[in-house]
Design a protein around this motif. Structure first.
Motif, PDB file in Angstrom:
ATOM      1  N   ASP A 137       0.817  -1.211   0.000  1.00  0.00           N
ATOM      2  CA  ASP A 137       0.000   0.000   0.000  1.00  0.00           C
ATOM      3  C   ASP A 137       0.854   1.267   0.000  1.00  0.00           C
ATOM      4  O   ASP A 137       0.627   2.188  -0.780  1.00  0.00           O
ATOM      5  CB  ASP A 137      -0.921   0.014   1.221  1.00  0.00           C
ATOM      6  CG  ASP A 137      -1.932  -1.127   1.206  1.00  0.00           C
ATOM      7  OD1 ASP A 137      -2.267  -1.616   0.100  1.00  0.00           O
ATOM      8  OD2 ASP A 137      -2.392  -1.531   2.296  1.00  0.00           O
ATOM      9  N   ALA A 154       4.237   1.405  -7.495  1.00  0.00           N
ATOM     10  CA  ALA A 154       3.026   0.657  -7.173  1.00  0.00           C
ATOM     11  C   ALA A 154       3.101  -0.759  -7.730  1.00  0.00           C
ATOM     12  O   ALA A 154       2.856  -0.968  -8.931  1.00  0.00           O
ATOM     13  CB  ALA A 154       1.802   1.374  -7.742  1.00  0.00           C
ATOM     14  N   ARG A 232      -3.695  -8.729  -2.505  1.00  0.00           N
ATOM     15  CA  ARG A 232      -3.870  -7.355  -2.985  1.00  0.00           C
ATOM     16  C   ARG A 232      -3.662  -7.346  -4.500  1.00  0.00           C
ATOM     17  O   ARG A 232      -2.808  -8.061  -5.026  1.00  0.00           O
ATOM     18  CB  ARG A 232      -2.839  -6.410  -2.370  1.00  0.00           C
ATOM     19  CG  ARG A 232      -2.954  -6.164  -0.879  1.00  0.00           C
ATOM     20  CD  ARG A 232      -3.959  -5.052  -0.590  1.00  0.00           C
ATOM     21  NE  ARG A 232      -3.758  -4.520   0.745  1.00  0.00           N
ATOM     22  CZ  ARG A 232      -4.233  -5.068   1.859  1.00  0.00           C
ATOM     23  NH1 ARG A 232      -4.911  -6.205   1.788  1.00  0.00           N
ATOM     24  NH2 ARG A 232      -4.020  -4.490   3.040  1.00  0.00           N
ATOM     25  N   ARG A 234      -3.936  -4.357  -8.002  1.00  0.00           N
ATOM     26  CA  ARG A 234      -4.367  -3.114  -8.639  1.00  0.00           C
ATOM     27  C   ARG A 234      -4.913  -3.383 -10.045  1.00  0.00           C
ATOM     28  O   ARG A 234      -5.153  -2.447 -10.796  1.00  0.00           O
ATOM     29  CB  ARG A 234      -3.198  -2.123  -8.680  1.00  0.00           C
ATOM     30  CG  ARG A 234      -2.758  -1.662  -7.298  1.00  0.00           C
ATOM     31  CD  ARG A 234      -1.671  -0.590  -7.339  1.00  0.00           C
ATOM     32  NE  ARG A 234      -1.507   0.030  -6.028  1.00  0.00           N
ATOM     33  CZ  ARG A 234      -0.615  -0.359  -5.124  1.00  0.00           C
ATOM     34  NH1 ARG A 234       0.217  -1.346  -5.405  1.00  0.00           N
ATOM     35  NH2 ARG A 234      -0.545   0.237  -3.956  1.00  0.00           N
TER      36      ARG A 234
END
Length: 252
Positions: A137, A154, A232, A234
């Protein structure tokens, strides 16, 4: 540019006994595989029979890790500088900041860490699970740790190495698994089994564990697949279950 994966582990040998087949598979395919290891394993076993003493154990285990890394094909190994068995009492911000600095330096597309129980239940493994989640994060947010020198980065996915609870049911071992239905990625490591076992033997201080693992009936069959939970991402529209930790990631 090659795709990049960063494994965030707690001790020397975690990279081999856990996701070693996955590491070898991706390294062989040209992926840049980095490893961040929180400690040098100073509180671990000395070998059976002993190959060193307590005073020098961290140095010896670091060398063992470098030997295993060469066999597995790891591109770079980074020691985060903390003490074995002490991660739970280290201020969490220190651990996360060090991990974020490494993520920003290596710019991995994928992070891999432990699940909440750390497979073995080791307190250091559990801490590193939380560190990886925070690093995923925060590494993308330039307001966190702005003085580190490298720009925000990221990662696109964070996986947790896990083993199906159903497989562990027949093992006489203090390991914590997850229900098979929770697993989201199944990596074929058939061609890497013997490479992984060669890396085992680099960790001579852990030879007792190596013998126990290899004497387990069917281990070479078990080692043909390593499994993960996607914690996680994205990315959207990923097909599940996955058979590639880099699925959905475009070439740069």
């Amino acid at each position: 540019m090659p795709k990049r994966i960063l494994f965030l582990m707690a001790h020397p040998d975690d990279e081999t006994f856990g996701p070693g087949g996955t590491i070898a598979r991706y390294a062989r395919s040209g992926v840049e595989v980095g490893l961040g290891t929180a400690t040098r394993g100073e509180a671990g076993m000395l070998g059976d029979p002993p190959v060193t003493d307590r005073e020098h154990l961290g140095e010896v285990r670091a060398r063992e890790l470098m030997s295993a890394a060469e066999i597995l094909g790891i591109s770079s190994v980074h020691f985060l500088g903390f003490l074995d068995g002490q991660l739970a009492i280290v201020p969490r911000e220190q651990l996360v900041e060090r991990a974020v600095e490494l993520v920003r330096r290596l710019r991995p597309h994928v992070l891999v860490g432990f699940g909440p129980e750390g497979v073995s239940g080791h307190a250091d493994h559990k801490v590193m699970c939380e560190v990886a989640l925070s690093a995923f994060d925060r590494s993308a947010d330039p307001t966190w740790y702005p003085g580190g020198g490298d720009p925000a980065w990221a990662p696109l996915k964070l996986y947790q190495f896990e083993i199906a609870r159903e497989l562990l049911a027949g093992w006489d071992a203090p390991l914590a698994g997850v229900p098979r239905a929770k697993l989201t990625a199944f990596i074929d490591t058939t061609e890497q089994v013997e490479t992984k076992i060669r890396a085992f033997h680099c960790h001579k201080t852990q030879e007792k564990d190596t013998r126990r693992i290899l004497e387990r009936p069917g281990y070479r069959i078990f080692a043909r697949q390593e499994t993960y939970v996607l914690a996680r991402t994205r990315l959207s529209g990923l097909p599940f279950p996955e058979d590639d930790l880099l699925a959905g990631i475009q070439d740069e």
